[in-house]
Motif scaffolding. Structure first.
Motif, PDB file in Angstrom:
ATOM      1  N   THR A   1       0.845  -1.189   0.000  1.00  0.00           N
ATOM      2  CA  THR A   1       0.000   0.000   0.000  1.00  0.00           C
ATOM      3  C   THR A   1       0.887   1.248   0.000  1.00  0.00           C
ATOM      4  O   THR A   1       2.091   1.154   0.256  1.00  0.00           O
ATOM      5  N   PRO A   2       0.330   2.418  -0.280  1.00  0.00           N
ATOM      6  CA  PRO A   2       1.145   3.636  -0.389  1.00  0.00           C
ATOM      7  C   PRO A   2       1.953   3.944   0.871  1.00  0.00           C
ATOM      8  O   PRO A   2       1.481   3.722   1.992  1.00  0.00           O
ATOM      9  N   ILE A   3       3.164   4.476   0.671  1.00  0.00           N
ATOM     10  CA  ILE A   3       3.999   4.887   1.799  1.00  0.00           C
ATOM     11  C   ILE A   3       3.856   6.382   2.070  1.00  0.00           C
ATOM     12  O   ILE A   3       4.459   6.904   3.001  1.00  0.00           O
ATOM     13  N   GLY A   4       3.069   7.057   1.251  1.00  0.00           N
ATOM     14  CA  GLY A   4       2.849   8.482   1.444  1.00  0.00           C
ATOM     15  C   GLY A   4       1.734   8.954   0.533  1.00  0.00           C
ATOM     16  O   GLY A   4       0.573   9.042   0.923  1.00  0.00           O
ATOM     17  N   ASN A   5       2.094   9.217  -0.694  1.00  0.00           N
ATOM     18  CA  ASN A   5       1.133   9.643  -1.702  1.00  0.00           C
ATOM     19  C   ASN A   5       0.159   8.501  -1.993  1.00  0.00           C
ATOM     20  O   ASN A   5       0.570   7.384  -2.311  1.00  0.00           O
ATOM     21  N   LEU A   6      -1.144   8.780  -1.892  1.00  0.00           N
ATOM     22  CA  LEU A   6      -2.139   7.726  -2.102  1.00  0.00           C
ATOM     23  C   LEU A   6      -2.135   7.175  -3.525  1.00  0.00           C
ATOM     24  O   LEU A   6      -2.708   6.118  -3.774  1.00  0.00           O
ATOM     25  N   GLU A   7      -1.495   7.875  -4.451  1.00  0.00           N
ATOM     26  CA  GLU A   7      -1.409   7.376  -5.817  1.00  0.00           C
ATOM     27  C   GLU A   7      -0.315   6.317  -5.982  1.00  0.00           C
ATOM     28  O   GLU A   7      -0.178   5.723  -7.054  1.00  0.00           O
TER      29      GLU A   7
END
Length: 279
Positions: free
Chosen positions: A12-18
């Motif tokens: 899953t994302p580590i920061g930016n949801l994209e």
């Protein structure tokens, strides 16, 4: 015999949801159940992408009991996605016990590629990437941390750690003590987020940078330590031993060249050493 379900390991994302793949979104939407490190945290991601799959918790404190329940569901034909709070599950995150038991039970495990803070930070660090070690989190206790860092004194590969912002100053101080003030390190902070920062410098100058700006003591940190670089003058015992073994089968010039390439040393120094063996 009924078909068993599949355990998907989903980054899953580590920061930016994209920072999530189309395949990951498809899997999360189609599985019967999502096992998440923190269901409240993960619910925000699912809501953002309008995914309504049911969540169940799986974290360090309940993994052994939860694994039994999840394996039973897999055996009943349900498919499950395993996610962590951020990044790739099992990489300094829960999930090892579940995946290990699934493999032992011959249940299908499908890992998806995706975000990982350690790899993302390393790729942008400017340090050598041809050989590296990921060590997870450094020990908290000083003696154990000293031993872990001292072991890197002659390590030629780049070493990657996760570190808490609460401990980063102490850790850099210990790097100076164990590896020297001129050891090059890189701190990658808040990868893929608004305040993403890469700082590359010697350990002593990095310590000054951290002490001068408290904003650098926030968020997720990846700490990378440059590998040992030989000046070509000192000759490790392993190199001397290899040279001696090669000289039993090869001319000195060839033996020195092979040893020099293997240990990144100067051929002439090894050649001169080889000549001294006959004295």
């Amino acid at each position: 015999m009924a078909k068993t379900g599949i355990l998907f390991i989903v980054p899953t994302p580590i920061g930016n949801l994209e920072d999530i793949t189309l395949r990951a979104l498809k899997v999360l939407a189609e599985v019967d159940l999502i096992a998440a490190e923190d269901t409240r945290h993960s619910q925000k991601l699912l809501q953002h992408y309008d995914i309504k799959t049911r969540l169940i918790s799986l974290h360090d404190h309940n993994e052994s009991q939860r694994a039994v329940q999840l394996i039973a569901k897999l055996n009943m034909g349900e498919s499950i996605a395993l996610i962590s709070d951020a990044g790739t599950p099992l990489i300094s995150d829960p999930g090892y016990g579940l995946v290990s038991q699934c493999r032992e039970s011959n249940l299908e495990v499908v890992p998806l590629p995706g975000a990982c803070a350690a790899i993302t930070a390393l790729s942008g660090s400017g340090l050598a990437t041809d050989k590296f070690y990921f060590k997870g989190f450094l020990p908290v206790k000083k003696l154990a941390k000293t031993q872990a860092l001292s072991a890197l004194l002659r390590e030629t590969a780049t070493t990657v750690f996760y570190e808490s912002p609460r401990r980063i100053i102490e850790t850099v101080q210990m790097i100076i003590e164990c590896l020297g003030k001129d050891k090059r390190i890189v701190i990658a902070r808040e990868i893929s987020k608004t305040f993403e920062t890469f700082h590359s410098d010697t350990a002593d100058k990095t310590l000054q940078w951290l002490n001068a700006d408290s904003n650098q003591l926030k968020g997720e940190i990846v700490l990378m330590i440059d590998g040992y670089k030989s000046d070509g003058q000192e000759l490790p015992e392993q190199a001397i031993s290899l040279l001696k073994r090669l000289m039993e089968e090869l001319p000195l010039k060839k033996a020195a060249a092979i040893t020099a390439e293997q240990f990144e040393l100067k051929k002439n120094a090894l050649y001169q050493l080889g000549l001294s063996f006959d004295d």
